[in-house]
Design a protein around this motif. Structure first.
Motif, PDB file in Angstrom:
ATOM      1  N   HIS A  16      48.846  65.649 -13.908  1.00  0.00           N
ATOM      2  CA  HIS A  16      47.999  64.703 -13.148  1.00  0.00           C
ATOM      3  C   HIS A  16      48.854  63.855 -12.196  1.00  0.00           C
ATOM      4  CE1 HIS A  16      44.488  65.318 -15.876  1.00  0.00           C
ATOM      5  NE2 HIS A  16      45.452  65.582 -16.729  1.00  0.00           N
ATOM      6  N   ALA A  17      49.860  64.470 -11.602  1.00  0.00           N
ATOM      7  CA  ALA A  17      50.816  63.696 -10.800  1.00  0.00           C
ATOM      8  C   ALA A  17      50.393  63.520  -9.347  1.00  0.00           C
ATOM      9  CB  ALA A  17      52.190  64.378 -10.850  1.00  0.00           C
ATOM     10  N   ILE A  18      49.439  64.329  -8.885  1.00  0.00           N
ATOM     11  CA  ILE A  18      48.978  64.220  -7.495  1.00  0.00           C
ATOM     12  C   ILE A  18      47.453  64.258  -7.475  1.00  0.00           C
ATOM     13  CG2 ILE A  18      50.959  65.125  -6.219  1.00  0.00           C
ATOM     14  CD1 ILE A  18      49.769  67.913  -6.444  1.00  0.00           C
ATOM     15  N   GLY A  19      46.906  63.743  -6.389  1.00  0.00           N
ATOM     16  CA  GLY A  19      45.451  63.757  -6.260  1.00  0.00           C
ATOM     17  C   GLY A  19      45.052  63.539  -4.817  1.00  0.00           C
ATOM     18  N   PHE A  20      43.761  63.689  -4.538  1.00  0.00           N
ATOM     19  CA  PHE A  20      43.253  63.431  -3.187  1.00  0.00           C
ATOM     20  C   PHE A  20      43.076  61.934  -2.984  1.00  0.00           C
ATOM     21  CE2 PHE A  20      41.648  67.835  -3.657  1.00  0.00           C
ATOM     22  CZ  PHE A  20      42.220  68.364  -2.512  1.00  0.00           C
ATOM     23  N   VAL A  21      43.463  61.473  -1.805  1.00  0.00           N
ATOM     24  CA  VAL A  21      43.193  60.091  -1.431  1.00  0.00           C
ATOM     25  C   VAL A  21      42.615  60.068  -0.015  1.00  0.00           C
ATOM     26  CG1 VAL A  21      44.989  59.012  -2.876  1.00  0.00           C
ATOM     27  CG2 VAL A  21      45.556  59.767  -0.568  1.00  0.00           C
ATOM     28  N   GLY A  22      41.852  59.027   0.298  1.00  0.00           N
ATOM     29  CA  GLY A  22      41.301  58.864   1.632  1.00  0.00           C
ATOM     30  C   GLY A  22      40.030  59.659   1.847  1.00  0.00           C
TER      31      GLY A  22
END
Ligand code: SF4
Ligand code: SF4
Ligand code: FES
Length: 228
Positions: A143-149
């Motif tokens: 779970h180290a990256i995800g969508f933002v914006g």
């Protein structure tokens, strides 16, 4: 032991496995349905929308993504209708406009009939397919990256823009990304509007025809079945 259901895709009667998607069933039978965000080992999220098909039911048809549609008894699917081909061509055109510097995406666009995109290339480095985010979460539970914006600002990032301790530097996010697997260094800079044609893409990507899945390599090393 699989429980089977009978369905028809592009006029061919096939036996689907209960719980599998229309896309997986089609690919097992060699029926090509273009796709990008789908990977056999990841949960499908319907992000790229390339895999749309017409689902015909009670005399009506509905366009839906085949990677999120489960097989059902008596189902009738048209993956190659004029409407679907037109919509898919538009989707592919937008994808290649957004991120032209990927041979995988160029080849997909070519297969879908896009030879001269109508829009200026934006040269983003991401098509928001979510392969990286899902691999990080589902393969490594990191779970180290995800969508933002939102909208055109939407992108993939570490939380708070800092690498969290949960990132184990496995590089799965990089190796599964269509942008990094098959980068294209051709002169396709923002503002240009044509495929440069310097690589072999133009000859490697015959246009999509019903039932002609050959597990093609899109670009170099990007197996459309999702196995690297
Ligand atoms: S390198 Fe880090 S961010 Fe990328 S998939 Fe592995 S754990 Fe996730
Ligand atoms: S970084 Fe690559 S794998 Fe991740 S969403 Fe963007 S295009 Fe897909
Ligand atoms: S493969 Fe189905 S939406 Fe991307």
């Amino acid at each position: 032991m699989h429980q089977n259901v009978d369905l028809v895709i592009d006029g061919s009667k096939i036996s689907g496995r209960r719980g599998e998607t229309v896309l997986d069933a089609a690919l097992r039978y060699g029926i090509c349905i273009p796709h990008l965000c789908h990977m056999p080992t990841l949960t499908d999220i319907g992000a790229c929308r390339l895999c749309i098909v017409d689902h015909i039911k009670n005399g009506r048809s509905k366009v839906t993504t085949s990677c999120t549609l489960l097989v059902q008894e008596g189902m009738v699917i048209d993956a190659n209708s004029e409407r679907v081909r037109g919509l898919r061509r538009n989707i592919a055109e937008l994808l290649v406009t957004q991120a032209p510097n990927s041979r995988a995406i160029q080849d997909i666009a070519l297969r879908c009939g896009v030879t001269e995109p109508r829009y200026e290339f934006r040269s983003d480095d991401c098509v928001l397919c979510g392969r990286c985010v899902r691999a990080c979460k589902e393969h490594y539970q990191a779970h180290a990256i995800g969508f933002v914006g939102r909208g055109q600002e939407r992108h993939v990032e570490y939380p708070f823009r800092e690498k969290p301790e949960s990132c184990i530097m496995c590089r799965a996010c990089v190796t599964l990304c269509p942008m990094s697997i098959t980068p294209c260094d051709g002169p396709m800079k923002s503002g240009e509007g044509y495929f440069c044609g310097k690589c072999a893409s133009l000859t490697q990507a015959p246009q999509y025809e019903a039932g002609d899945c050959t597990r093609c390599d899109l670009g170099e090393g990007f197996d459309c079945s999702g196995h690297l």
